[in-house]
Motif scaffolding. Structure first.
Motif, mmCIF file in Angstrom:
data_model
loop_
_atom_site.group_PDB
_atom_site.id
_atom_site.type_symbol
_atom_site.label_atom_id
_atom_site.label_comp_id
_atom_site.label_asym_id
_atom_site.label_seq_id
_atom_site.Cartn_x
_atom_site.Cartn_y
_atom_site.Cartn_z
ATOM 1 N N THR A 208 0.809 -1.185 0.012
ATOM 2 C CA THR A 208 -0.040 -0.033 0.000
ATOM 3 C C THR A 208 0.698 1.266 -0.090
ATOM 4 O O THR A 208 0.433 2.222 -0.762
ATOM 5 N N LYS B 9 2.659 1.806 -3.470
ATOM 6 C CA LYS B 9 1.430 2.348 -4.357
ATOM 7 C C LYS B 9 1.266 3.714 -4.206
ATOM 8 O O LYS B 9 1.133 4.754 -5.072
ATOM 9 N N GLN B 10 1.111 4.267 -2.825
ATOM 10 C CA GLN B 10 0.775 5.522 -2.665
ATOM 11 C C GLN B 10 1.971 6.394 -2.936
ATOM 12 O O GLN B 10 1.976 7.609 -3.321
#
Lengths: 119, 119, 119, 119
Positions: A108, A111-112
DNA sequence: GTGGTCTAGACCACC
DNA sequence: GTGGTCTAGACCACA
């Protein structure tokens, strides 16, 4: 063909990749004659041997072929080049994720980070 | 400390990176004694010289230091390790984008690709 | 006895040297009892084994001697210590000149550099 | 390039130092190709790994750089090498004074001793 | 040919 | 036991 080479990385695979991209994008069509090894070497500012090695590697994969005394040509089936590019994209992304995870980021967060990336 | 090494890449930088991550995350505190070169070598399944070289590289950056005959210790200022990790994340991302662009993707496409990435 | 140790160098020879200096200067007289290995180790902030090794090395040179269960004492003949100090001064100066020459300075330049040295 | 190595000291820093001196003195100009790792190893009578390590240390300081499969070259900015030499001279002199003081000489005595030094 | 990396093993002084 | 250094030799990809 214009060459953008990162001299801090190995040259050989970069030439292979960019040639594949050129073929996959349709810039270089089936049967098209490539620039000679010497011309490429000069225009890219690298050693002719390096270009030769690159071409041979692509030949082994059936992406281009050579005619003695004539030169190098794009193979009939450009799908191999396209697959090559797709495979490279996938591989490099996997490698990127692996390395980022080793640096302590989870999927996560990666991706951020990419989403907010700029420059 | 647990080592996850990708044998297809150079081992030295991987040891450096993972040690930095350990320090940056607080797992290894200032002044903490590291496992010995030989122990790390065994647990990571690599040659002691490789570990030694990695440690020396981190020493040159002021992240860890050694006491002869005693061992290796985490430096007083862990911020260097944290900066190192941040820098690595940034560098690797930049490198990833550069390579993807060379493969014919533009920034938007790359971000989309990463967003949808799984496994 | 006060210890001024440069932790970036090997500790053992430094203890030997400073003890010799103490003896040569007359601070420690013939037959004087030295502090115990453990005391020296604590006051100097080093490993007792290191102190023990240092004492043994000086014993081998006849500069100090030990009495089992009692401790270490300055030898009868302090001239050995004095010679030791003289020899060290000469050796270190020779080494210094050699290294400076390797850095491109000739003897005259070295002497000039030392003459103007401060801090 | 001629190598004068003191085998009683660590070889690595000596190779670094002498190379820096060569660059700082102008004997080796910007962009000049160095002898190969293997050649230096033979001419200096040491192991190629030792030379490699030395070169890598200078590379990290931006004094020289390598091109894979081609060789090692003097960096664009030779000032780093010059600073290196200056710094080494200063450091070694400081170290010399420190050691001499530990041997019981004060600054005046040291300077006098150096002044009268010969051979 | 070159650099880059790693393994294996040795020796030393130090803790 | 530890780090520090060096040797020897191997393999790889690149020029």
């Amino acid at each position: 063909m214009k060459w953008e080479l990162d001299k801090s990385r190995a040259i050989c695979p970069q030439i292979c990749e960019q040639l594949c991209v050129g073929i996959a994008s349709g810039e270089l069509e089936s049967g098209a004659k490539l620039f000679s090894v010497r011309e490429v070497a000069v225009s890219a500012g690298v050693n002719p041997n390096t270009v030769q090695k690159s071409f041979e590697q692509l030949e082994q994969k059936g992406i281009i072929y050579s005619i003695r005394g004539s030169g190098w040509y794009v193979g009939d089936d450009t799908s191999a080049a396209k697959e090559m590019v797709t495979k490279l994209i996938s591989e490099k992304t996997l490698e990127y994720f692996t390395q980022m995870k080793a640096l302590g980021l989870d999927e996560t967060e990666i991706k951020q980070y990419v989403k907010e990336w700029q420059e």
